[in-house]
Scaffold this active site. Sequence first.
Site, PDB file in Angstrom:
ATOM      1  N   LYS A 263       1.040  -1.292  -0.079  1.00  0.00           N
ATOM      2  CA  LYS A 263      -0.074   0.063  -0.036  1.00  0.00           C
ATOM      3  C   LYS A 263       0.845   1.247   0.095  1.00  0.00           C
ATOM      4  O   LYS A 263       0.579   2.217  -0.560  1.00  0.00           O
ATOM      5  CB  LYS A 263      -0.944  -0.018   1.159  1.00  0.00           C
ATOM      6  CG  LYS A 263      -2.067  -0.993   1.119  1.00  0.00           C
ATOM      7  CD  LYS A 263      -3.102  -0.767   1.911  1.00  0.00           C
ATOM      8  CE  LYS A 263      -4.413  -1.680   1.719  1.00  0.00           C
ATOM      9  NZ  LYS A 263      -4.228  -2.960   2.151  1.00  0.00           N
TER      10      LYS A 263
ATOM     11  N   GLU B 122     -10.620   7.481   3.294  1.00  0.00           N
ATOM     12  CA  GLU B 122     -11.435   6.725   4.047  1.00  0.00           C
ATOM     13  C   GLU B 122     -11.010   5.471   4.218  1.00  0.00           C
ATOM     14  O   GLU B 122      -9.938   5.084   3.703  1.00  0.00           O
ATOM     15  CB  GLU B 122     -12.739   6.596   3.186  1.00  0.00           C
ATOM     16  CG  GLU B 122     -12.927   5.125   2.644  1.00  0.00           C
ATOM     17  CD  GLU B 122     -12.087   5.267   1.313  1.00  0.00           C
ATOM     18  OE1 GLU B 122     -11.648   3.957   1.101  1.00  0.00           O
ATOM     19  OE2 GLU B 122     -11.757   6.165   0.627  1.00  0.00           O
TER      20      GLU B 122
ATOM     21  N   SER C 227       2.013  -9.827  -0.912  1.00  0.00           N
ATOM     22  CA  SER C 227       1.544  -8.396  -0.886  1.00  0.00           C
ATOM     23  C   SER C 227       1.972  -7.678   0.398  1.00  0.00           C
ATOM     24  O   SER C 227       2.007  -6.539   0.623  1.00  0.00           O
ATOM     25  CB  SER C 227       0.102  -8.246  -1.227  1.00  0.00           C
ATOM     26  OG  SER C 227      -0.553  -9.089  -0.470  1.00  0.00           O
TER      27      SER C 227
HETATM   28  C1  LIG Z   1      -5.136  -4.202   1.513  1.00  0.00           C
HETATM   29  C2  LIG Z   1      -4.425  -5.246   1.135  1.00  0.00           C
HETATM   30  C3  LIG Z   1      -4.461  -6.204  -0.164  1.00  0.00           C
HETATM   31  C4  LIG Z   1      -5.918  -5.969  -0.694  1.00  0.00           C
HETATM   32  O1  LIG Z   1      -5.862  -4.645  -1.489  1.00  0.00           O
HETATM   33  P1  LIG Z   1      -5.548  -4.652  -3.042  1.00  0.00           P
HETATM   34  O2  LIG Z   1      -6.037  -3.474  -3.548  1.00  0.00           O
HETATM   35  O3  LIG Z   1      -6.379  -5.658  -3.869  1.00  0.00           O
HETATM   36  O4  LIG Z   1      -4.179  -5.039  -3.457  1.00  0.00           O
HETATM   37  C5  LIG Z   1      -3.828  -7.336  -0.102  1.00  0.00           C
HETATM   38  N1  LIG Z   1      -2.779  -7.479   0.541  1.00  0.00           N
HETATM   39  C6  LIG Z   1      -2.568  -6.753   1.832  1.00  0.00           C
HETATM   40  C7  LIG Z   1      -1.209  -7.278   2.376  1.00  0.00           C
HETATM   41  C8  LIG Z   1      -3.379  -5.690   2.061  1.00  0.00           C
HETATM   42  O5  LIG Z   1      -2.854  -4.955   2.961  1.00  0.00           O
END
Ligand SMILES: *Cc1c(COP(=O)(O)O)cnc(C)c1O
Length: 396
Positions: A94, A116, A375
């Site tokens: 993010k 938000e 992610s």
């Molecule tokens: C917020 C988040 C997601 C999901 O958000 P996307 O916009 O689909 O990437 C996925 N993995 C993690 C670790 C997150 O914090």
Amino acid sequence: MSRAQTEQLQQKGYFGQFGGSFVPPELQEALDYLEEQFNRFKDDEDFNNEFRYYLKEYVGRENPLTFARNLTEKLGGAKIYLKREDLNHMGAHKVNNVLGQILLAKRMGAKRVIAETGAGQHGVATAMGCAMFNMECVIYMGSEDTKRQALNVFRMEMLGAKVVPVSKGQGRLKEAVDEALNDLVANYKNTFYLLGSAVGPHPYPLMVKHFQSVISEESKRQILEKEGRLPDAVVAAVGGGSNAIGAFAHYIDEPSVRLIGVEPEKAATITEGVPAIIHGFKTLTLLDEQGNPRPTFSIAAGLDYPGVGPEHSYLKECGRAEYYTVTDDEVLDAFQLLCKTEGIIPALESSHALAYAFKLAPQMEKDQIIIVNLSGRGDKDVQHAYNLFQNRKQNN
Ligand SMILES: *Cc1c(COP(=O)(O)O)cnc(C)c1O
């Protein structure tokens, strides 16, 4: 449709039939202004140098593309590589997008940033960016969510943000979005609305993709260095779709690379959704019999959203990307397997991508390659995972 026509449409925010901007005229004025400013800076050398500087010095990029040797041996199929967004500052992807949008806000002369947040992760990332760049920060959050996520409210406050609980309606994310949009309409000349995923009306999906595509820009270079060839598949979890679109971006024009998005079984927006307009843009979404957004559920808070970025709807429709669901049980197994084999605790969101990759790898040849976009890290999820494993034990 020719490639040039597709690109021209995307400049206007359309991905096939999806995307666009369906908002009241007051809001459209604010979005037009944002689009103009984004187009002005996205190819500006000075702006891009500044973005790259902070990605390196603050986020810690580039992050590694780690070969998961133990996991690969255990599964006995394709080689698995992990793109390590979990190693970024704040522990997830993010931050890439937050940084890009804050730097844009600064160039636009904005003094205030608003956002938000549902579970709080995007709110915390935004508060971090505002602290770093000395911007006033206001985070709208449903009052129910502030109670459930008290620790994230505290994190945002520690970082200097003002958290505004929204008690209208059900006191959830939808009401928080409405409040943030009202604020934007009233204040857009000095206020920047920082959106956390590749969703929303144009230009947000394109802008978020632009800032997140650093993921695949790096992974492509890294895999070519390590293996001398492209991967056979790139796998990512899909909530709103920002980490997935960033992980796919530089492979979309490489037809030999399978692009695979993974959703929770009970928030299967793309797999089960129908085209509809939500939150000002057209996309695949889950609707109930009355045509209202259907409540979703996921053990991973970041995937618990009834819509998805419009480009994913398009990639699904035209067949360029594939989307599958995994069950909560498969996700917990994947979470545990990565911990035990590689010594990495993944986020529950990322564990969705892992769960699918673990099914796929054994069906592939040993000289094939899968890149999984990791992610985020799982430190934030440990308490929750503990409860989920306890429940599972009791139910067995
Ligand atoms: C917020 C988040 C997601 C999901 O958000 P996307 O916009 O689909 O990437 C996925 N993995 C993690 C670790 C997150 O914090």
